[in-house]
Design an enzyme around this catalytic site. Structure first.
Site, PDB file in Angstrom:
ATOM      1  N   TYR A  57       0.853  -1.186   0.269  1.00 43.21           N
ATOM      2  CA  TYR A  57       0.237  -0.291  -0.074  1.00 43.21           C
ATOM      3  C   TYR A  57       1.308   1.464  -0.192  1.00 43.21           C
ATOM      4  CZ  TYR A  57      -3.724  -2.917   1.668  1.00 43.21           C
ATOM      5  OH  TYR A  57      -4.651  -4.513   1.352  1.00 43.21           O
ATOM      6  N   HIS A 129      -0.190 -11.950   1.083  1.00 44.53           N
ATOM      7  CA  HIS A 129      -0.863 -10.801   0.340  1.00 44.53           C
ATOM      8  C   HIS A 129      -1.518 -12.050  -1.002  1.00 44.53           C
ATOM      9  CE1 HIS A 129      -1.291  -6.569  -0.087  1.00 44.53           C
ATOM     10  NE2 HIS A 129      -2.526  -7.336  -0.833  1.00 44.53           N
ATOM     11  N   SER A 208     -12.697  -5.621   1.505  1.00 40.05           N
ATOM     12  CA  SER A 208     -14.073  -4.648   0.827  1.00 40.05           C
ATOM     13  C   SER A 208     -15.585  -5.023   1.298  1.00 40.05           C
ATOM     14  CB  SER A 208     -13.571  -4.983  -0.741  1.00 40.05           C
ATOM     15  OG  SER A 208     -12.568  -4.487  -0.824  1.00 40.05           O
ATOM     16  N   PRO A 209     -15.476  -4.721   2.377  1.00 38.64           N
ATOM     17  CA  PRO A 209     -16.980  -5.527   2.389  1.00 38.64           C
ATOM     18  C   PRO A 209     -18.529  -3.968   2.785  1.00 38.64           C
ATOM     19  CG  PRO A 209     -15.994  -4.258   4.810  1.00 38.64           C
ATOM     20  CD  PRO A 209     -14.696  -4.019   3.732  1.00 38.64           C
ATOM     21  N   ARG A 212     -16.084  -1.843  -2.291  1.00 40.69           N
ATOM     22  CA  ARG A 212     -15.494  -1.146  -2.793  1.00 40.69           C
ATOM     23  C   ARG A 212     -16.542   0.600  -2.976  1.00 40.69           C
ATOM     24  NH1 ARG A 212     -10.804  -3.310  -4.339  1.00 40.69           N
ATOM     25  NH2 ARG A 212     -11.431  -5.449  -4.875  1.00 40.69           N
ATOM     26  N   GLY A 213     -16.991   0.493  -2.060  1.00 38.27           N
ATOM     27  CA  GLY A 213     -17.792   1.827  -2.089  1.00 38.27           C
ATOM     28  C   GLY A 213     -19.353   1.795  -2.216  1.00 38.27           C
ATOM     29  N   PHE A 214     -19.605   0.725  -3.062  1.00 38.40           N
ATOM     30  CA  PHE A 214     -20.879   0.517  -4.309  1.00 38.40           C
ATOM     31  C   PHE A 214     -22.063   0.509  -2.805  1.00 38.40           C
ATOM     32  CE2 PHE A 214     -23.905  -2.603  -5.205  1.00 38.40           C
ATOM     33  CZ  PHE A 214     -24.908  -1.534  -6.448  1.00 38.40           C
ATOM     34  N   GLY A 217     -23.902   4.092  -1.403  1.00 36.03           N
ATOM     35  CA  GLY A 217     -24.789   4.948  -2.169  1.00 36.03           C
ATOM     36  C   GLY A 217     -23.727   5.554  -2.972  1.00 36.03           C
TER      37      GLY A 217
END
Length: 335
Positions: A57, A129, A208-209, A212-214, A217
């Site tokens: 990262y 990883h 990514s629970p 990924r932002g979906f 909203g």
């Protein structure tokens, strides 16, 4: 309200951890150091006791931030980082590129670099990883086992591997945790690896629970930074994303009915899938952080869980989670 606790190997950690990728990697321009440090410290003060970073990262920048923010409070939290995928100056021009390398010597060298950046003498949970498919998993895990014996790491984790690979690794050294993508819209762990984790007593860490932002909203593809990794993901192509957005009105209605935010609904669904599941949402915003942590207090009844399962799943979501190139780099089962 005190944060719920869940077991991760020998550690008792907050039911919701913090993924530390977003500060400097993957989703656009890095935030300021001041903002990153503020979010990290707010998370700790809000009851988060699992912080998850990686050598990859920001090519070490995330580990450096975590070390700077939290090293003085090291006894208060469980520290997780990752090796086996990092930045390397391949061309010798000062520019780092992502390389998957699971050779024992590389793993051990990466650990030394991570310890220095994290300002600690031991990492609590150290993940491979990505499994480097050119190196037997037994060799990579053997190197991690050496690091346990040397006292440089306390436990071993794996990321994005199949049930079969988990079992092979676990035969070499006990695996404390397996991390992979898991959410309402990514159900791959339900094929086999989640059952394998439970069979072996391995904690499951869900990255990514919130999709990924979906599931928070997010809807404006045009607002994505030019370097945002979602631009290349099939589910975020304009056509697929338009189809997926059709799921959101019913989803938002359920959140309103429950009395929580969309992000909290996504995280609460995961927490209800088993007390061995620990989601690690990432954020660069203190407001979003506090919203995420509120999910620990959201209770969902069987009817709501069934409706969510039926609404968003591998059959209703359009598009693969990764490109074919990225799919070739992971070892997870596919529908």
């Amino acid at each position: 309200m005190a944060m719920q606790q869940r077991q991760l190997g020998s550690f008792s950690v907050s039911a919701i951890g913090l993924g530390c990728m977003n500060f400097c990697h993957a989703y656009g321009a890095p935030v300021s150091e001041e903002q990153a440090l503020r979010v990290l410290r707010t998370a700790l003060d809000s009851g988060v006791t699992l912080f998850d970073t990686a050598a990859l990262y920001g090519f070490g920048a995330s580990e450096t931030l975590v070390g700077k923010a939290l090293a003085s409070q090291r006894s208060r939290f469980t520290l997780a980082s990752k090796c086996g995928m990092q930045g390397v100056d391949v061309a010798g021009n000062g520019k780092q590129v992502r390389v998957i390398d699971g050779r024992p010597a590389t793993i051990k060298a990466t650990c030394e670099d991570s310890l220095r950046r994290l300002q600690t003498d031991v990492i609590d949970l150290y993940y491979l990883h990505r499994w480097d498919k050119q190196v037997p998993i037994e060799d990579s895990v053997g190197a991690l086992s050496d690091l346990v014996r040397e006292g440089k790491i306390r436990s071993i984790g794996l990321s994005e591997v199949s049930a079969a690979t988990l079992r092979r690794a676990h035969a070499v050294h006990p695996i404390a945790a397996l991390q992979t993508e898991y959410s309402l819209w990514t159900r791959n762990p339900e094929i086999a690896v989640l059952d394998a984790c439970r069979e072996l007593g391995v904690a499951f860490v869900a990255f990514s629970p919130v999709a990924r932002g979906f599931l928070c909203g997010f809807s404006d593809l045009g607002s994505l930074h030019a370097q945002d990794i979602r631009r290349a993901m099939p589910r975020f192509s304009p056509e697929n994303y338009a189809a997926n957005l059709k799921l959101m009105p019913a989803y938002n209605d359920i959140a309103q009915e429950v009395g929580c935010t969309p992000a909290q609904l996504a995280l609460a669904w995961l927490l209800h899938q088993g007390d061995d599941i620990i989601p690690i949402p990432g954020t660069t915003s203190e407001a979003h952080l506090k919203d995420d942590l509120g999910a620990a207090g959201v209770l969902l009844d069987d009817d709501v869980l069934a409706r969510l399962d039926a609404l968003i799943n591998q059959r209703t979501v359009v598009g693969n989670r990764y490109t074919e190139q990225s799919e070739s780099e992971v070892d997870t089962e596919r529908f």
